[in-house]
Design a protein around this motif. Structure first.
Motif, PDB file in Angstrom:
ATOM      1  N   ASP A 125       5.947  10.091  -4.750  1.00  0.00           N
ATOM      2  CA  ASP A 125       6.003   9.790  -3.309  1.00  0.00           C
ATOM      3  C   ASP A 125       6.924  10.758  -2.576  1.00  0.00           C
ATOM      4  O   ASP A 125       6.594  11.223  -1.473  1.00  0.00           O
ATOM      5  N   ARG A 142       0.831  -1.191   0.000  1.00  0.00           N
ATOM      6  CA  ARG A 142       0.000   0.000   0.000  1.00  0.00           C
ATOM      7  C   ARG A 142       0.871   1.248   0.000  1.00  0.00           C
ATOM      8  O   ARG A 142       2.023   1.231   0.406  1.00  0.00           O
ATOM      9  N   ARG A 143       0.292   2.364  -0.465  1.00  0.00           N
ATOM     10  CA  ARG A 143       1.071   3.594  -0.603  1.00  0.00           C
ATOM     11  C   ARG A 143       1.622   4.057   0.736  1.00  0.00           C
ATOM     12  O   ARG A 143       2.781   4.494   0.833  1.00  0.00           O
ATOM     13  N   ALA A 144       0.823   3.983   1.791  1.00  0.00           N
ATOM     14  CA  ALA A 144       1.287   4.406   3.113  1.00  0.00           C
ATOM     15  C   ALA A 144       2.495   3.584   3.557  1.00  0.00           C
ATOM     16  O   ALA A 144       3.457   4.116   4.124  1.00  0.00           O
ATOM     17  N   GLU A 145       2.456   2.288   3.284  1.00  0.00           N
ATOM     18  CA  GLU A 145       3.582   1.423   3.634  1.00  0.00           C
ATOM     19  C   GLU A 145       4.805   1.776   2.794  1.00  0.00           C
ATOM     20  O   GLU A 145       5.932   1.758   3.292  1.00  0.00           O
ATOM     21  N   ARG A 146       4.560   2.101   1.519  1.00  0.00           N
ATOM     22  CA  ARG A 146       5.679   2.453   0.637  1.00  0.00           C
ATOM     23  C   ARG A 146       6.334   3.761   1.085  1.00  0.00           C
ATOM     24  O   ARG A 146       7.563   3.884   1.089  1.00  0.00           O
ATOM     25  N   LEU A 147       5.515   4.731   1.487  1.00  0.00           N
ATOM     26  CA  LEU A 147       6.058   5.999   1.967  1.00  0.00           C
ATOM     27  C   LEU A 147       6.914   5.780   3.216  1.00  0.00           C
ATOM     28  O   LEU A 147       8.000   6.358   3.355  1.00  0.00           O
ATOM     29  N   ALA A 148       6.423   4.944   4.119  1.00  0.00           N
ATOM     30  CA  ALA A 148       7.186   4.647   5.336  1.00  0.00           C
ATOM     31  C   ALA A 148       8.488   3.933   4.986  1.00  0.00           C
ATOM     32  O   ALA A 148       9.539   4.203   5.600  1.00  0.00           O
ATOM     33  N   SER A 195       4.447  16.921   3.182  1.00  0.00           N
ATOM     34  CA  SER A 195       3.924  16.603   4.518  1.00  0.00           C
ATOM     35  C   SER A 195       4.887  17.003   5.631  1.00  0.00           C
ATOM     36  O   SER A 195       4.578  16.807   6.803  1.00  0.00           O
ATOM     37  N   SER A 209       5.224  14.010  -2.117  1.00  0.00           N
ATOM     38  CA  SER A 209       4.212  13.923  -1.062  1.00  0.00           C
ATOM     39  C   SER A 209       4.849  13.976   0.316  1.00  0.00           C
ATOM     40  O   SER A 209       4.338  14.650   1.227  1.00  0.00           O
ATOM     41  N   LEU A 210       5.966  13.282   0.490  1.00  0.00           N
ATOM     42  CA  LEU A 210       6.657  13.286   1.778  1.00  0.00           C
ATOM     43  C   LEU A 210       7.174  14.678   2.123  1.00  0.00           C
ATOM     44  O   LEU A 210       7.037  15.145   3.265  1.00  0.00           O
TER      45      LEU A 210
END
Length: 234
Positions: free
Chosen positions: A39, A2-8, A46, A42-43
């Motif tokens: 990504d 998932r995108r959230a996991e990829r960002l982390a 944020s 986006s990071l």
């Protein structure tokens, strides 16, 4: 993923202080470079302090804040001993960091009614072994940024050679510091003793990841050599 996991995962990768290209991140996460660019944007938007640009690479500059954690007495002792070793056997930059970290540990360990300074560790390093320590911060920064180094190296026979190298990692052997690198003069991996450097200068040249010249390639070769030696001894 998932995108959230990829960002982390991206944050976890770039927080090591080294420069990471978008293509390498894309390969590691099985996505396209275009996805990595989105990504990263986006990071940054944020508030994550990632620096870099397309074609050059990305790095996380901000200090890393660890979540609260509970350490056992033995874990505190291990951490304190490690920092005491760094304080006595590394360059000024790491020594200062070790002193700062030890002070932070002492404040928390005081809650256990026993400060790390009471644990009785003694680490001793002959003064002459500190020769060349001034080059260690230069080498570490070049490793993190992926920059080539220009060095003048004094061989055991007394000959000085000028070389351009790709630094891969530093090593401490209990008596001396070395660093492993891809040597462009020899076209192969070489290990250099830091105390035998006559000169060490960072360049603006950024080296890209090339098959056969990476730290993983070097470690694989060392492992293969050690395996062969073990087989021969057996």
């Amino acid at each position: 993923m998932r995108r959230a996991e990829r960002l982390a995962e991206i944050v976890e990768i770039v927080r090591d202080g080294r420069l990471h290209k978008a293509d390498d991140l894309a390969e590691a996460l099985s996505v396209s470079a275009r996805t990595i660019y989105r990504d990263i944007a986006s990071l940054i938007a944020s508030g994550v302090s990632i620096e870099g640009e397309r074609g050059l690479g990305y790095i996380l500059r901000e200090p890393v804040f660890l979540p609260p954690m509970a350490l056992t007495g033995a874990e505190l002792e291990a951490l304190t001993l490690g920092m005491e070793i760094v304080r006595k056997t590394a360059d000024e930059e790491l020594t200062t960091a070790a002193i700062s970290l030890l002070a932070k540990i002492e404040r928390h360990a005081a809650l256990r009614r026993r400060a790390p300074s009471d644990w009785g560790f003694g680490v001793y390093q002959p003064a002459f072994k500190r020769r060349g320590f001034t080059f260690l911060p230069i080498i570490r920064r070049a490793i993190r940024a992926g920059h080539k180094l220009r060095i003048a190296y004094l061989s055991l026979s007394g000959d000085v050679s000028e070389r351009t190298v790709r630094p891969l990692q530093t090593e401490y052997w209990g008596q001396v510091w070395t660093f492993s690198a891809w040597c462009e003069l020899r076209g192969d991996f070489r290990v250099f003793r830091v105390d035998r450097l006559d000169r060490c200068e960072a360049t603006d040249a950024v080296f890209s990841v090339e098959s056969g010249k990476t730290l993983r390639d070097y470690l694989n070769r060392v492992a293969a050599q050690m395996s062969k030696v073990a087989q021969d001894d057996g």
